[in-house]
Design an enzyme around this catalytic site. Sequence first.
Site, PDB file in Angstrom:
ATOM      1  N   LYS A  50       0.848  -1.202   0.000  1.00 18.77           N
ATOM      2  CA  LYS A  50       0.000   0.000   0.000  1.00 18.77           C
ATOM      3  C   LYS A  50       0.886   1.256   0.000  1.00 18.77           C
ATOM      4  CE  LYS A  50      -3.792  -2.449   2.165  1.00 18.77           C
ATOM      5  NZ  LYS A  50      -4.570  -2.808   3.343  1.00 18.77           N
ATOM      6  N   GLN A  94      -4.572  -1.400   9.535  1.00 19.98           N
ATOM      7  CA  GLN A  94      -4.479  -2.721   8.920  1.00 19.98           C
ATOM      8  C   GLN A  94      -5.054  -3.796   9.855  1.00 19.98           C
ATOM      9  OE1 GLN A  94      -3.536  -3.291   5.787  1.00 19.98           O
ATOM     10  NE2 GLN A  94      -3.719  -5.511   5.935  1.00 19.98           N
ATOM     11  N   ASP A 117     -11.119   2.647   3.813  1.00 20.95           N
ATOM     12  CA  ASP A 117     -11.439   1.213   3.695  1.00 20.95           C
ATOM     13  C   ASP A 117     -12.945   1.002   3.511  1.00 20.95           C
ATOM     14  OD1 ASP A 117      -9.324  -0.664   3.803  1.00 20.95           O
ATOM     15  OD2 ASP A 117      -9.011  -0.293   5.937  1.00 20.95           O
TER      16      ASP A 117
HETATM   17  N1  GUN Z   1      -6.532  -6.791   6.033  1.00 21.35           N
HETATM   18  C1  GUN Z   1      -6.779  -7.529   4.935  1.00 21.35           C
HETATM   19  N2  GUN Z   1      -7.415  -6.796   3.998  1.00 21.35           N
HETATM   20  C2  GUN Z   1      -7.570  -5.560   4.513  1.00 21.35           C
HETATM   21  C3  GUN Z   1      -8.126  -4.346   4.021  1.00 21.35           C
HETATM   22  O1  GUN Z   1      -8.650  -4.267   2.913  1.00 21.35           O
HETATM   23  N3  GUN Z   1      -8.074  -3.269   4.860  1.00 21.35           N
HETATM   24  C4  GUN Z   1      -7.522  -3.342   6.102  1.00 21.35           C
HETATM   25  N4  GUN Z   1      -7.540  -2.252   6.851  1.00 21.35           N
HETATM   26  N5  GUN Z   1      -6.993  -4.458   6.597  1.00 21.35           N
HETATM   27  C5  GUN Z   1      -7.010  -5.550   5.797  1.00 21.35           C
END
Ligand code: GUN
Length: 277
Positions: A50, A94, A117
């Site tokens: 990311k 996350q 998100d």
């Molecule tokens: N963990 C796995 N996929 C995601 C996601 O799309 N967003 C977040 N914040 N954590 C994750």
Amino acid sequence: MSAIMMDGKALAADIKRDVKAKALSMEHPPTLALVLVGDDPASVTYVTHKRRDCADCGIRTVDYTLGAETTQEELLGLVAELNGRRDVDGILVQLPLPSHIHERTILEAIDPKKDVDAFHPFNVGRLMQFVPCYVPCTPAGIMALLRRYDIDPAGKECVIINRSNIVGKPLAMLLLQAGGTVTVCHSRTADLARRCRQADILIAAAGKAGLVTADMIKPGAVVVGVSMARDDAGHICGDFGPAVGDKASYLTPPTGGVGPMTRAMLMVNVLKAAENR
Ligand code: GUN
């Protein structure tokens, strides 16, 4: 017949190019706060990707890598601080979080305007009411991929194998909004094969290699795979068995399909947050 492969990698690159052009034209760069608690290896990898995507797109990141012993109060304090910071447009905590931290409490503490998100109930509720809002990245990526190939869900039978908050439920809302007739299947669904055979658009995110076999595909169906499941030989094959591509009209490849689209849509959401600041 051999299915047309849906190239998520190419579309994601186009989307990221557009985001970058817009981001670079802004007086203050779009800024994403990336919060990682603990050292779960998969999470470390996701956050690294990311951060790299943001750098590629002209998006600034502010990184918070916290120890696994961080308390819920400390994390709530950080979220409150980031909510109040004018130079932070989006906040991403996350998941998963260490077990002593209540995930929902943290997600609900994030300002919905910075919820890139789209996991906050405010955005989930708006999605359900078909009101503009942030859209979770994987479902948004799938819809963008369908649009790129002129696949219109209106009037189509859409079958989703997944009922999670991140994929199945929001995707059901988006397909419904687009005029599809939607069936959401899951581990307790009776006669999955029969339901799949009805699908004009089949989206599988079960995480079970080979779950969907060619005999479960309606000839000419559009087939989208989200999972990265591996077969016995260790090859990534998603949820699909061999020869699914011989029945489908369109198919996502095991890699380079939905995955890059998910990452690109996060960049779109951060840009949206910055444009609305
Ligand atoms: N963990 C796995 N996929 C995601 C996601 O799309 N967003 C977040 N914040 N954590 C994750």
